[in-house]
Design a protein around this motif. Structure first.
Motif, PDB file in Angstrom:
ATOM      1  N   GLU A 288       0.822  -1.211   0.000  1.00 16.95           N
ATOM      2  CA  GLU A 288       0.000   0.000   0.000  1.00 16.95           C
ATOM      3  C   GLU A 288       0.852   1.256   0.000  1.00 16.95           C
ATOM      4  O   GLU A 288       0.547   2.224  -0.693  1.00 16.95           O
ATOM      5  CB  GLU A 288      -0.957  -0.017   1.203  1.00 16.95           C
TER       6      GLU A 288
ATOM      7  N   ARG B 242      -3.851   8.744   6.303  1.00 17.90           N
ATOM      8  CA  ARG B 242      -3.490   8.002   7.505  1.00 17.90           C
ATOM      9  C   ARG B 242      -2.111   7.356   7.306  1.00 17.90           C
ATOM     10  O   ARG B 242      -1.283   7.310   8.207  1.00 17.90           O
ATOM     11  CB  ARG B 242      -4.545   6.919   7.757  1.00 17.90           C
TER      12      ARG B 242
ATOM     13  N   ARG C  95      -5.652   6.030  -3.779  1.00 15.56           N
ATOM     14  CA  ARG C  95      -6.935   6.431  -3.175  1.00 15.56           C
ATOM     15  C   ARG C  95      -8.073   5.659  -3.808  1.00 15.56           C
ATOM     16  O   ARG C  95      -8.988   5.189  -3.141  1.00 15.56           O
ATOM     17  CB  ARG C  95      -7.175   7.928  -3.377  1.00 15.56           C
TER      18      ARG C  95
ATOM     19  N   ILE D  91      -6.833   2.797  -0.500  1.00 12.30           N
ATOM     20  CA  ILE D  91      -5.721   2.996   0.422  1.00 12.30           C
ATOM     21  C   ILE D  91      -5.872   4.372   1.060  1.00 12.30           C
ATOM     22  O   ILE D  91      -6.084   5.365   0.364  1.00 12.30           O
ATOM     23  CB  ILE D  91      -4.379   2.880  -0.329  1.00 12.30           C
ATOM     24  N   GLN D  92      -5.802   4.400   2.385  1.00 11.56           N
ATOM     25  CA  GLN D  92      -6.036   5.668   3.075  1.00 11.56           C
ATOM     26  C   GLN D  92      -4.729   6.438   3.168  1.00 11.56           C
ATOM     27  O   GLN D  92      -3.961   6.324   4.118  1.00 11.56           O
ATOM     28  CB  GLN D  92      -6.669   5.399   4.434  1.00 11.56           C
TER      29      GLN D  92
END
Lengths: 369, 507
Positions: free
Chosen positions: A225, A245, A237, A241-242
């Motif tokens: 990621e 964070r 995104r 996938i954040q």
């Protein structure tokens, strides 16, 4: 025509040609060739200078020093590459190292107890402090949209100022003329391994960290990621996938490595935190260059880190024995990076003789519009 | 009179594709000449050869009777050609004048004379009635104006033959009408216009003459006044036009996606779409039609979780996902084929397997406690490559080595492979060749027949008409119609798309 030339070459020549078409190899060869020329122009013997540099880097105590200096160089390269690979431009390695270094030093100096306890505790403190310091620019970016590139860089000066203040006014060792903390007690110093004339145990730690990074990138979801975010943020995104964070997580890891390396520099090398010492050494920036040269690949960082460490240590020997300034080492480092950054290869020179490619005709497409 | 441009036997082969097959074309001086054909017919390849972007394998180009050989676009520009590309090539932070005079800057004592360049660009703009402020900065300008800047670039270099590659795809109806005025005015000054499009309405209203390409060959050369859209379409498709080729009716099931009064903001803080309400049921394909830039893309991004909504709600299989993370939406059953397959749908430096994995990297099938099951991931990638006929090298090679059609197959394969009940397909076949288009259409229909719900956005009306169970039309950020495809024609859709008619979402 070019094909015929290749066909007529001997296998050795074509293998050399292939190696030279790799940008990193070509950059190294180019840098050393230019360095040769520079030494020659000053009237010294370049062959002698280079052989003294090599001897100084790998023989006798030189080898121990090279391996010793490689610890912070590789460590800081790893810290910066962890961020770069995820698309986070963390230029705050120096600040993270300084803050972590002071935290680790204070724990090592003021915590009573056996080394087996105090040393890991100091490393932990250094890592936590470095990570905490790195979270400032991380949250600055995710919450306030302040680019990490800028805030992390500027916070280096803040880190230097805060640690300098703390040392000068709260933890000063009055017995010396330096602006410095007290010495780290013998017991809390990083042990040395009985190999290569006594290299620091931290070398093993750094190699373990590099190996861990390699495994994480190759085999784990987090490694996947973070790399996806680094290669293409919009794709990441889109794939759920954040990225925000993750940016914080990546900065925490990078800062922790920086803080651990800072702590090593105190409890494994200098044995006292001297204001400005970690900054003047330029280790964080050498680490950045190594990460660039290694294209952020963990195993290549090991190779490039030992190379740059050897250049620096060998440069000192060269200055002693061949009367060529150790600054030549810095010139060589810089030349390598400039060449790598400009993506110069042997092929580039060949292309210049033919017509310009079509891509040079028009400005890049704006794309979005 | 010598024709402005003659192409004789132009042939170009790409690996596995004969893109241009002995194409002949004659363009007379002072005419507007439309080049039409379906995606993949070879239009863009032909224009790229004409403009010197890459060489033809065989054939000859004559400009005003003189044989020419272009080894680069600079040669083409020198010969009096100008091209307005589909994707604009402008420096966003520089002014209009700076962009126009680039590489041809007026100088004074060796320095760029900016006031002179602004004056000259202003002169050219005025002469041809192109309303552009030469000192405006590119990134502050709307799309329609950027296109005028591209035209100005060609006119500033005194281009006599102007090539416009699908110029209306990104324009609003008003901008399109202005563009047509400009094109007619240019023709009246004796310039020659080559106009590439696949929209028959534009061909009929604007062009003097039409060349139709199909499968890389020029199959017809028609005088616009003597033909009609049906004839052109017949030449484009090679069969009697079956505008009624509809996907067979299907009994839709439960609502899978429910969108209620959804609004969001676009770039530059402007409202992108307002109060959008609709549902997509299992077993149906809902097509969203509209001219690019009327809010479709932002609507889809909001539903997909890439753009925050200003108001309204979205629910998927009954669960509210209005503000959910992308990963939550995906695990709730949303798959998404995005419009921008290069920038969003794939990561060109990442490997084929990494591209086939994204969105599912946390599925239990591929990992345990954060550790990848690499052999499962590789097997999955290989089976997708096989099932979807993706032509690729080793799965560890970067996906940038794939062709556009194969790249889109990577995206479609990945999004369809996990049995998500909702598939959002945005411009699913844009830029693909005919075989790839049919493949993807076939997959979409099969997905629907398997009980999937599809929300599709397309600029291709034929695609919308052929596949949709229901058609929503967007204009100016609102859903202005909800239509039954069996009761609407392309022309009828056009009225809604240009804002000439509307009956509200429930009309």
């Amino acid at each position: 025509m070019a094909e015929q030339v290749t066909a007529q070459r001997s296998p050795l020549a074509s293998r050399v040609g292939a190696a030279l078409s790799h940008p990193v190899v070509f950059s190294l060869v180019l840098a050393f060739a230019l360095g040769w020329l520079i030494v020659y122009l000053t009237g010294r013997d370049p062959g002698f200078a280079y052989s003294e540099m090599l001897n100084g880097a790998v023989t006798g105590s030189g080898l121990r020093n090279t391996l010793g200096r490689a610890v912070p160089i590789i460590g800081m390269a790893l810290a910066v590459s962890v961020a770069f690979r995820s698309g986070v431009i963390n230029l705050g390695g120096e600040g993270q190292m300084v803050v972590g270094g002071l935290a680790g030093a204070l724990v090592a100096i003021y915590t009573p107890g056996p080394g087996e306890l105090v040393i890991p505790l100091a490393m932990l403190a250094g890592g936590v402090a470095g990570a905490a310091w790195a979270m400032l620019p991380a949250f600055g970016q995710t919450r306030l949209r302040l680019p990490i590139l800028i805030t992390s860089l500027l916070l280096n000066y803040v880190a230097r100022a805060i640690t300098g203040y703390l040392v000068r006014f709260h933890f000063l060792d009055d017995s010396v003329t330096l602006t410095s903390t007290r010495q780290v007690p013998e017991m809390a110093r990083m042990p040395r391994l009985p190999i290569f004339g006594g290299v620091s145990l931290s070398l093993a730690l750094v190699i373990v960290l590099v190996a861990a990074a390699w495994v994480v990138y190759g085999r784990t979801v987090s490694g996947y990621e973070t790399q996806m975010a680094g290669l293409n943020g919009r794709f990441a995104r889109y794939g759920g996938i954040q990225v925000e964070r993750q940016t914080v997580g990546v900065m925490v890891v990078a800062g922790a490595i920086g803080g651990i390396i800072g702590t090593h520099m105190i409890i494994g090398d200098a044995y006292r935190f001297i204001d400005g010492e970690l900054v003047v050494s330029g280790l964080a920036w050498t680490g950045l260059l190594v990460a660039l040269l290694a294209a952020n690949h963990p195993l290549m960082i090991l190779v490039a880190g030992f190379l740059f460490s050897g250049l620096q240590i060998g440069g000192l020997a060269m200055q002693r024995n061949a009367d060529v300034s150790w600054r030549l080492s810095q010139v060589l480092q810089a030349l390598v990076i400039v060449a790598v950054a400009s993506r110069l290869t042997f092929g580039w020179f060949k292309r210049q003789r033919t017509a310009p490619s079509e891509g040079e005709l028009e400005p890049a497409a704006v794309g979005e519009v | 009179m010598t024709p402005a441009l003659e192409l004789r036997g132009i042939t170009k082969r790409f690996p596995g594709v004969l893109a241009n097959d002995a194409i002949d074309m004659t363009v007379r001086t002072g005419e507007i000449h439309a080049v039409v054909g379906e995606n993949g017919a070879g239009k863009t390849t032909l224009m790229s050869i004409l403009f010197g972007l890459f060489p033809a394998d065989a054939g000859e180009i004559r400009v005003r009777g003189e044989p020419v050989r272009f080894s680069s676009a600079l040669d083409a520009i020198r010969a009096g050609l100008g091209m307005v590309h589909q994707a604009f090539r402008l420096f966003p932070t520089l002014t209009v004048a700076d962009n126009v005079v680039f590489r041809e800057e007026p100088t004074r004592r060796g320095l760029v004379n900016r006031s002179e360049s602004i004056r000259q660009v202003g002169d050219v703009a005025e002469r041809y009635g192109l309303a552009v402020d030469p000192s405006a900065v590119i990134e502050t300008l709307p799309v329609g104006v950027l296109q005028r800047v591209e035209i100005l670039k060609a006119l500033y270099r005194d281009a006599q033959i102007l090539i416009l590659d699908e110029p209306t795809a990104v324009l609003t109806p008003q901008e399109r009408d202005k563009l047509f005025e400009v094109i007619r005015r240019l023709r009246d000054t004796g310039r020659t216009i080559l106009f590439i499009t696949h929209k028959l309405g534009e061909v009929m209203s604007l062009s003097d003459r039409v060349t139709v390409l199909r499968d890389g060959r020029s199959v017809a050369d028609l005088i616009t006044a003597d033909t009609d859209p049906e004839e052109i379409a017949r030449h484009m498709t090679g069969r009697d036009v079956d505008l009624d080729r509809r996907a067979p009716a299907h009994q839709p099931g439960e609502a899978v996606l429910e969108v209620s009064r959804l609004s969001a903001t676009g770039e530059h803080g402007r409202s992108a779409f307002r109060e959008a309400s609709f549902e997509v049921r299992s077993g149906e394909i809902v097509g969203i039609a509209g001219i690019a830039g009327n809010g479709q893309n932002e609507l889809i991004e909001t539903v997909a979780g890439l753009r925050p909504p200003d108001g309204g709600s979205i629910s998927l299989n009954g669960a509210d996902i209005t503000n959910a993370e992308v990963s939550t939406r995906r695990s709730a059953g949303m798959a998404y084929v995005p419009e921008d397959r290069h920038g969003v749908g794939t990561s060109h430096r990442a490997s084929v397997w990494a591209n086939l994995l994204v969105g599912h990297q946390r599925d239990p099938a591929f990992q345990r406690k954060g550790w990848f099951n690499l052999s499962a991931i590789r097997d999955h990638a290989r089976s997708l490559i096989k099932t979807y006929g993706i032509r690729s090298g080793p799965i560890g090679a970067p996906v940038s080595t794939l062709s556009g059609g194969n790249l889109q197959k990577v995206v479609v394969a990945r999004e369809m492979s996990h049995g998500a009940p909702l598939l959002i397909a945005e411009q699913p076949t844009r830029g693909l060749d005919i075989a790839a288009i049919e493949f993807i259409h076939d997959r979409l229909v099969r997905f629907r027949d398997g009980g999937g719900a599809v929300l599709m956005v397309s600029a291709e009306l034929s695609e919308i008409l052929a596949l949709s169970s229901r058609i929503l039309v967007m204009f100016d950020g609102r859903i202005v119609a909800d239509l039954d495809p069996s009761k609407v024609t392309e022309a009828g859709l056009g009225l809604y798309m240009t804002g000439a008619r509307e009956d509200g979402p429930d009309g």
